[in-house]
Design an enzyme around this catalytic site. Structure first.
Site, PDB file in Angstrom:
ATOM      1  N   HIS A 126       0.812  -1.218   0.000  1.00 13.55           N
ATOM      2  CA  HIS A 126       0.000   0.000   0.000  1.00 13.55           C
ATOM      3  C   HIS A 126       0.848   1.271   0.000  1.00 13.55           C
ATOM      4  CE1 HIS A 126       0.298  -0.242   4.559  1.00 13.55           C
ATOM      5  NE2 HIS A 126       0.454   1.040   4.372  1.00 13.55           N
ATOM      6  N   ASP A 156       0.161  -7.572   1.295  1.00 14.35           N
ATOM      7  CA  ASP A 156       0.559  -6.176   1.487  1.00 14.35           C
ATOM      8  C   ASP A 156       2.075  -6.041   1.521  1.00 14.35           C
ATOM      9  OD1 ASP A 156       0.195  -3.447   1.743  1.00 14.35           O
ATOM     10  OD2 ASP A 156       0.081  -3.506   3.934  1.00 14.35           O
ATOM     11  N   GLY A 226       3.098   6.465   8.629  1.00 13.03           N
ATOM     12  CA  GLY A 226       4.423   6.722   8.062  1.00 13.03           C
ATOM     13  C   GLY A 226       5.391   5.588   8.268  1.00 13.03           C
ATOM     14  N   ASN A 227       5.078   4.654   9.177  1.00 14.70           N
ATOM     15  CA  ASN A 227       5.998   3.563   9.466  1.00 14.70           C
ATOM     16  C   ASN A 227       5.756   2.326   8.599  1.00 14.70           C
ATOM     17  OD1 ASN A 227       8.207   2.668  11.295  1.00 14.70           O
ATOM     18  ND2 ASN A 227       6.762   1.038  11.707  1.00 14.70           N
ATOM     19  N   SER A 228       4.740   2.340   7.770  1.00 12.65           N
ATOM     20  CA  SER A 228       4.469   1.184   6.913  1.00 12.65           C
ATOM     21  C   SER A 228       5.705   0.790   6.129  1.00 12.65           C
ATOM     22  CB  SER A 228       3.351   1.511   5.927  1.00 12.65           C
ATOM     23  OG  SER A 228       2.105   1.425   6.530  1.00 12.65           O
ATOM     24  N   ILE A 246      -2.400  -0.659  11.979  1.00 17.37           N
ATOM     25  CA  ILE A 246      -2.674  -0.399  13.384  1.00 17.37           C
ATOM     26  C   ILE A 246      -4.169  -0.521  13.619  1.00 17.37           C
ATOM     27  CG2 ILE A 246      -0.680   1.092  13.821  1.00 17.37           C
ATOM     28  CD1 ILE A 246      -2.546   3.509  13.566  1.00 17.37           C
ATOM     29  N   LEU A 247      -4.527  -0.816  14.844  1.00 19.31           N
ATOM     30  CA  LEU A 247      -5.923  -0.802  15.253  1.00 19.31           C
ATOM     31  C   LEU A 247      -6.160   0.508  15.992  1.00 19.31           C
ATOM     32  CD1 LEU A 247      -8.575  -2.423  15.504  1.00 19.31           C
ATOM     33  CD2 LEU A 247      -7.745  -3.242  17.698  1.00 19.31           C
ATOM     34  N   GLY A 284      -8.033 -26.375  -2.993  1.00 18.56           N
ATOM     35  CA  GLY A 284      -9.414 -26.612  -3.378  1.00 18.56           C
ATOM     36  C   GLY A 284     -10.298 -27.116  -2.256  1.00 18.56           C
ATOM     37  N   GLY A 287     -13.699 -24.335   4.237  1.00 17.88           N
ATOM     38  CA  GLY A 287     -13.851 -24.829   5.598  1.00 17.88           C
ATOM     39  C   GLY A 287     -14.318 -23.748   6.534  1.00 17.88           C
TER      40      GLY A 287
END
Length: 471
Positions: A126, A156, A226-228, A246-247, A284, A287
């Site tokens: 991202h 990601d 900014g730390n991504s 982050i949450l 394939g 579940g």
């Protein structure tokens, strides 16, 4: 609300990246105890100039390997007066001047040098996904234009490359050896503040915040926009994770951050460097998590593992003898607690590799070995299928993007201003029929839509089914 729904609604927008803020670590005169006895003490708490325990010697060695990434991209300008203003004839009739359809946007992120000789840098998808121009600034203020080598939205992750001398690369650790409580340090460029380090511990393992290939490390090391793509390191100075999410309800750090384990990143990175793309493994099966209620109905005392709800006919799992109602407990020796974890383990295997599944069948343990297959079909743009479907991207339905009966074609992406969107199609729709003929594959879909002036689409949308006419 389910746990995944709560997490999805609380995640800060990934497009701006995530980062760490500067913090001061309070250390007593007594050196902290190592998380593992075999860690070299000088890397944990070497004496600083003042004689107190410090992480400074280790950080001096590793921080030059973490870089700042700035990205320039073009974004669509949404007309505030609605889609009629996009029609040039309408503007010309009323004498309205043309408006710019795009504008330039800039964003910041971080990256970690993983190969000094070849200049490879690991970062988040991202951070660079829509980049027209990528620039990398090193810790010594040298700046270089970067080339995108490959990217993978499911995990990601992305790899870029610069041509530069005197680079410092981070050693790759073993994220499988991490334990809750291990000390970690996050390094990156929060809000553009380069070379920022914060400390914390591993707060959890095997986290998933939504769909896709996810097996996050949870940490309370301060992470902010900014730390991504930066570095999560252990006290040896080895890369163990790539900060990604982050949450947060506010967009700032609340002590719950997620990093992609380096062992997962290595698998993806090697494929991106070799081919520029990632071929996702499939066996394939469909579940669901084994709940206490399901376990009781199957006569089991322990609610652990995944119950197989569907086996795709003639797929790798079917050929290996896996059956509906089998309980998958382990994959290649790793305990499986939910279906997302199983999907992640298999998705990271290469086509042709084998996965050993430890299962229960009617209460008795068995072992089934499955040769991992691949998606035989690739995503296709709607314009290549039928002009009336321009603006949509279609992909084969499988266990990663469709629920229930896995057949048909999924609307993977759709431009809200496109002809496809105006027909009423939505992202996530599963097309199971065209003109009263069944669609089981991308080939079926292409043949049934090619050259047709009118399409009768039979869709699954969530738990509903409907017909849609495209003229």
């Amino acid at each position: 609300m389910s746990r995944n729904s709560l997490l999805k609604s609380s995640l800060a927008a990934a497009a701006v990246g995530f980062g760490v803020t500067a913090a001061v670590l309070s250390l007593s005169t007594t050196a902290p105890q190592p998380a593992h006895a075999d860690l070299p003490a000088p890397m944990i708490a070497a004496p600083s100039t003042g004689g107190l325990p410090s992480l400074a010697p280790m950080l001096r060695e590793v921080m030059p390997a973490v870089v700042n990434i700035s990205v320039t991209s073009k974004v669509e300008v949404q007309n505030p007066f609605g889609p009629m203003m996009d029609d040039p004839n309408f503007r010309r009739f009323f004498g309205i001047p043309d408006q710019p359809q795009q504008r330039q946007a800039q964003s910041l992120g971080s990256g970690t040098i993983v190969d000094a000789a070849k200049g490879y840098i690991l970062t988040n998808n991202h951070v660079v996904a829509d980049a027209d121009e990528i620039k990398v600034r090193l810790s010594d203020d040298r700046e270089f234009a970067a080339k995108l080598i490959g990217k993978d939205a499911d995990t990601d992750l992305a790899v870029i490359q610069i041509k530069a001398e005197r680079l410092k690369a981070l050693s790759l650790g073993n994220s499988d050896g991490l334990q809750v409580g291990d000390f970690v340090v996050a390094i990156g460029s929060p809000f553009g503040l380069r070379q920022t380090a914060t400390t914390g511990i591993v707060s959890g393992l095997g986290r998933a915040t939504g769909d896709g290939i996810q097996d996050f490390i949870q940490t309370d090391a301060s992470i902010n926009p900014g730390n991504s793509g930066g570095a999560l390191i252990n006290l040896r100075g080895e890369l163990v994770g790539v900060p990604s999410q982050i949450l947060s309800r506010s967009g700032g750090n609340i002590g719950i951050g997620f990093a992609i384990p380096v062992n997962l990143a290595k698998s993806v990175m090697n494929q991106l460097i070799e081919t520029g793309t990632v071929t996702r493994g499939r066996i394939g099966v469909q579940g669901q998590d084994l709940t206490p209620e399901l376990a009781k109905s199957f006569g089991l005392s322990n609610a652990r593992g995944v119950v197989v709800s569907r086996v795709v006919p003639d797929g790798p799992a079917a050929r290996a003898g896996l059956k509906v109602e089998d309980i998958i407990l382990k994959a290649n020796g790793r305990e499986i607690t939910d279906f997302n974890q199983l999907r992640t383990v298999i998705g990271l295997l290469r086509v042709g590799e084998k996965v050993q599944l430890d299962i229960l069948r009617e209460g008795k343990p068995r072992t089934v070995t499955v040769a991992v297959g691949k998606d035989s079909e690739q995503a296709a743009p709607g314009a290549a299928v039928n002009p009336r479907l321009q603006g949509a991207t279609f992909a084969p339905a499988d266990e990663s993007n469709a629920e229930g009966d896995i057949r048909g074609v999924v609307v993977a992406k759709i431009d809200p201003r496109s002809p496809a969107a105006r027909t009423g199609l939505r992202q996530g729709d599963v097309i199971i029929g065209v003109n009263r003929r069944p669609v089981n594959s991308m080939d079926d879909f292409a043949k049934l839509t090619a050259g047709k002036d009118e399409l009768l689409l039979h869709l699954r949308r969530g738990e509903s089914a409907l017909f849609l006419i495209v003229q």
